[in-house]
Design an enzyme around this catalytic site. Structure first.
Site, mmCIF file in Angstrom:
data_model
loop_
_atom_site.group_PDB
_atom_site.id
_atom_site.type_symbol
_atom_site.label_atom_id
_atom_site.label_comp_id
_atom_site.label_asym_id
_atom_site.label_seq_id
_atom_site.Cartn_x
_atom_site.Cartn_y
_atom_site.Cartn_z
ATOM 1 N N THR A 88 0.902 -1.153 0.000
ATOM 2 C CA THR A 88 0.000 0.000 0.000
ATOM 3 C C THR A 88 0.929 1.187 0.000
ATOM 4 O OG1 THR A 88 -1.898 -1.009 1.141
ATOM 5 C CG2 THR A 88 -1.537 1.287 1.593
ATOM 6 N N ARG B 19 -13.664 -7.593 -2.564
ATOM 7 C CA ARG B 19 -13.155 -7.446 -1.185
ATOM 8 C C ARG B 19 -12.714 -6.002 -0.948
ATOM 9 N NH1 ARG B 19 -7.785 -5.834 0.837
ATOM 10 N NH2 ARG B 19 -7.394 -6.920 2.783
ATOM 11 N N ILE B 20 -13.114 -5.424 0.156
ATOM 12 C CA ILE B 20 -12.684 -4.081 0.516
ATOM 13 C C ILE B 20 -11.792 -4.191 1.747
ATOM 14 C CG2 ILE B 20 -13.470 -1.809 1.313
ATOM 15 C CD1 ILE B 20 -16.067 -2.358 -0.317
ATOM 16 N N GLY B 21 -10.634 -3.574 1.681
ATOM 17 C CA GLY B 21 -9.684 -3.671 2.794
ATOM 18 C C GLY B 21 -9.775 -2.477 3.723
ATOM 19 N N ASP B 22 -8.713 -2.296 4.478
ATOM 20 C CA ASP B 22 -8.675 -1.224 5.481
ATOM 21 C C ASP B 22 -8.370 0.145 4.874
ATOM 22 O OD1 ASP B 22 -6.095 -2.412 4.864
ATOM 23 O OD2 ASP B 22 -5.269 -1.006 6.328
ATOM 24 N N ASN C 289 -1.893 -6.508 6.727
ATOM 25 C CA ASN C 289 -3.040 -7.374 6.526
ATOM 26 C C ASN C 289 -4.314 -6.637 6.930
ATOM 27 O OD1 ASN C 289 -4.974 -9.354 6.587
ATOM 28 N ND2 ASN C 289 -3.580 -10.904 7.385
ATOM 29 N N GLY C 290 -5.011 -6.141 5.908
ATOM 30 C CA GLY C 290 -6.099 -5.192 6.126
ATOM 31 C C GLY C 290 -7.218 -5.693 7.014
HETATM 32 N N1 ASP Z 1 -3.712 -3.020 3.864
HETATM 33 C C1 ASP Z 1 -3.784 -3.444 2.502
HETATM 34 C C2 ASP Z 1 -4.975 -4.326 2.335
HETATM 35 O O1 ASP Z 1 -5.169 -5.225 3.122
HETATM 36 C C3 ASP Z 1 -2.559 -4.144 2.026
HETATM 37 C C4 ASP Z 1 -1.268 -3.598 2.558
HETATM 38 O O2 ASP Z 1 -1.222 -2.542 3.088
HETATM 39 O O3 ASP Z 1 -0.237 -4.248 2.457
HETATM 40 O O4 ASP Z 1 -5.680 -4.143 1.388
#
Ligand code: ASP
Length: 339
Positions: free
Chosen positions: A205, A233-236, A258-259
């Site tokens: 990211t 999928r939507i992450g953080d 790991n979001g």
């Molecule tokens: N946080 C991001 C996600 O899970 C990936 C990352 O930052 O490495 O989408």
């Protein structure tokens, strides 16, 4: 040397005020010196330096933190090295699905966008949502509606082919054999056993946090998500409080890792809360939150800055692309844990 020996201006409470400061990250993960050729390391470091210079030029000339973080993140979105924009990873269906968010710590305003397929610079879409007049009535737009808004604002569209890089396509194909674990288990543990020095479903990211001359803080974060994430999928990263946070009273924070864990533990907001309620410094708060993540086997890191320009960059992975810059200093850039 103690910082006060530099005769930096101090606040009413005797704290050193570093003035305008920009801190960035280009993602966390299994980044090992042993499997990373030196010339490539230098390319990444140079990209980090350029992003810092792009953002800091704005701060130096009296510009705003919001402008600075957008510029720093835009540069990294256009680089093939980082997992955002041009260098994004693929979904399990072989698509590029981008997301980003931005927050202005001076007024608690924030904007976020997700499930984007054709926007060259998602951070500029988030920024446009934040500052457009009349104001967008919503904080968070996704998919077709977000892209329709971008079209209306004449932002740059690209075909999915623009995002192709050989490296990411290989990671997509290779990673198909290793379905991602669920959010209860460590991000780098897969159904099959994998070599410890190699993550077949890498993360990444990009993020930037700045404090400007006025003491206003802003944060911007942008990502392609996780390699072979499910489509949809939507992450953080676009979730305010999970992957992005900014408030002048405490700090700005941008996360990477790991979001699913960043969402479940509201990681970026938690850093600010520790400062607000426990009176911790930005370094103490960020380090404690990242250590807490490690204890629950969540992999990741954050970059953060407070209103005095104090910087924190803790992470619990082997490496995190990261760096910071202030006045009268060359960009300080790092990759590995022992840098
Ligand atoms: N946080 C991001 C996600 O899970 C990936 C990352 O930052 O490495 O989408």
């Amino acid at each position: 040397m103690h910082l006060n020996e530099l005769n930096l201006p101090t606040t009413a409470h005797g704290r050193v005020n570093h003035g305008p400061t920009l801190v960035i990250h280009g993602g966390v993960g299994t980044i090992l010196r042993t499997s990373f050729p030196r010339e490539e390391q230098e390319q990444y470091l140079e990209a980090l330096r350029t992003s810092l210079r792009d953002g800091f030029r704005i701060l130096e000339s009296g510009g705003t933190a919001i402008d600075a973080v957008e510029a720093a993140v835009r540069y990294m979105e256009d680089s093939p090295f980082f997992n955002a924009g041009k260098g994004a990873v693929y979904t399990i269906g072989g698509n590029i699905e981008l997301e980003a968010s931005i927050m202005d710590g001076s007024n608690h305003r924030a904007s976020a966008c997700t499930l984007l397929h054709h926007i060259r610079n998602p951070i500029t879409l988030a920024r446009t949502m934040l500052t457009t007049k009349p104001p967008v009535p919503h904080v968070f737009l996704g998919g077709a509606q977000a892209e329709a808004f971008a079209r209306d604002k004449e932002l740059e569209f690209v075909e999915q082919g623009y995002f192709y890089t050989e490296k990411r396509w290989k990671q997509h194909i290779e990673g198909l054999e290793y379905p991602p674990s669920n959010s209860e288990s460590k991000g780098t543990v897969y159904g099959k056993s994998v070599p410890r020095d190699h993550d077949p479903n890498p993360m990444g990211t990009v993020g930037a946090v700045a404090v400007d001359r006025e003491g206003n803080i802003a944060t911007a974060t942008s990502t392609g998500g996780r390699n072979n994430k499910w489509d949809g999928r939507i992450g953080d990263t676009p979730l305010i409080g999970s992957g992005t946070w900014a408030e002048n009273a405490t700090c700005g924070v941008s996360g990477t890792g790991n979001g699913e864990f960043f969402i479940r533990y509201a990681v970026c907001h938690d850093v600010a809360s520790r400062m607000r309620y426990l009176g911790e410094s930005v370094q103490e708060a960020a380090a404690t939150v990242v250590e807490g993540l490690r204890k629950v086997e969540g992999e990741g890191g954050v970059v953060a800055v407070d209103r005095y320009g104090e910087v924190a960059m803790p992470f619990n992975s082997p490496g995190m692309y990261r760096g910071y810059i202030r006045a009268d200093m060359e960009p300080q850039v790092f990759i590995f844990g022992d840098d």
